[in-house]
Write a protein that holds these residues in place. Sequence first.
Motif: not given
Length: 538
Positions: A465-466, A471-473, A492-493, A519-524
């Motif tokens: 949630a952004i 600019k809080n995430i 977050k970054e 994010i999906r790619t990062f998580a993979k």
Amino acid sequence: MSKFDLKIYPMGGVAEIGSNMTIFEFEEHLVAIDYGILFPYEDFFDINYLIVDTTALKKISKPITLFITHGHEDHIGAVVHFIKEFPQAKIYAPRLARELILSKLDRANLGHEIIEYNKEFKLDFGEYTLRPTHVTHSIPDTYGVIINKGQELAFLFISDFKFDLIPSFEEPFDVENIKTYFSAAKRKIAFLDSTNILSEGKTLSESELLGDFEEILLRNKRTFFTLFASNIYRVKNLLEIAKKANRKVCFIGRSLNFYLDAADKVGLLSKANYPIVELDAIDNYDDPRLLYLVTGSQGEHLGATRRIANGDQKNIKLKEDDIFVFSSKAIPGNEKKIYRLINTISETGTTVITSKDQRVHASGHPAREDLKQLVSEINPTDIVPIHGETYFLRKHIDFIKDNFPKIQTHYMTNFDTMLIKGSEINIVDGKQMEPLIIHGDSIVIPREKISERRKMACNGLITIAINHKSKNIHVDSKGLPEELTRYHNEIKELAHYTAFQEFKNRDYDYVVEKIRIKIRTFAKEQLGYKPITLVSMV
Ligand SMILES: [Zn+2]
């Protein structure tokens, strides 16, 4: 002159097991035989049940009657849906099924008259007469249906039955009635149960279990029996033996009380006659005089059998001196779960008895020799196998061809139609209709949502949630390994960089989609698979 006098089409329960419904469409009337549910295969992720889609029936402007043959869930389970779709319908049911339906209506806060019938009952539809005919099965008060057009043509429809001539507590299978109303006709078409067509020999009678039940209960060891709660007469037999053996009986699992209360209400047994004790009222749970009747014989996730096996049932710990009887058979697909349970129970040293060891279970369906005897006695000209998967229907046809070469066989599956004109019959292929998928009490879930549910359950969920202004995430995840929380800062970054640097001037939807993909790619990279990722920006 119409093109047909009668149309018969199964909409469920033929070429599958469950969600039974077959339509007899007369010139001015529709009769649906049963409306049950089907417990889904595993690929329908965690769905409660499937039911027949009745949209096509609603387009036929004829009054509709629902005729219930017996109280099993695959025959009555969808009656609440039926009443919502057809509030004007007349519904007939034998006494136990009626009582079970009424309690369903009660829970759904729905009122509808359910008319009780017995073996003397009949209904007329133009030239045709419909009569119930008493059969034996694994629940009391089960009927088949005979429909005749005088002496010219007759149909016998018995989807669930066993050919039990020495049952417990009830009349034997009524062959004479079938001979009177069915066998006397010129052309006679029998729709018969295929469930046990692969079983050689004869199905045991319910009464043939008594000897082994007695022997087990006379061992004077604490004994557990897991069985289907709807098998009222088996429960009644066990209660009788327990009473004679001076043992106390305790039910574990809600459905036992549910079925027994219904049976008590309609006079099939009187609970007050038996030494039944409430679970909470027991002072010594290890008492060897105790007989526990337990639900969840299919290894259901929250079932009592599994709770007891896993040691999760309060006050009850299995031990070496106990006996655990599986008075049931695996419904196809449940074998693995049940074997696991049997192993868990065996680990405690408890003696496990299944139908492979002793006569502790009798099926509710006819084996080959039963069918042979029945067919010889009722002498049909035509047979249509029903109630079974495709392979079973084909096997049933082969069996009839081998044993009764003069009988015509007909292969039909759901939505095929048998058209009857005079005494001629014709089968036309129908268009398959997908069943409705029900989750929770009654809400239909669209088919495409199933794969989404499976992904959520198997791959977990990340939410980001952004707040565009501050600019809080905020990052959260569900159903993922703890290790992933270590990466929440990196996520977050990544989201921050994508939203406020890389694509800071693009519109929200574009940015949100970019973040989701990243994010999906990062998580993979971390997990080896892509969780469902939800990004929202305000
Ligand atoms: Zn049944």
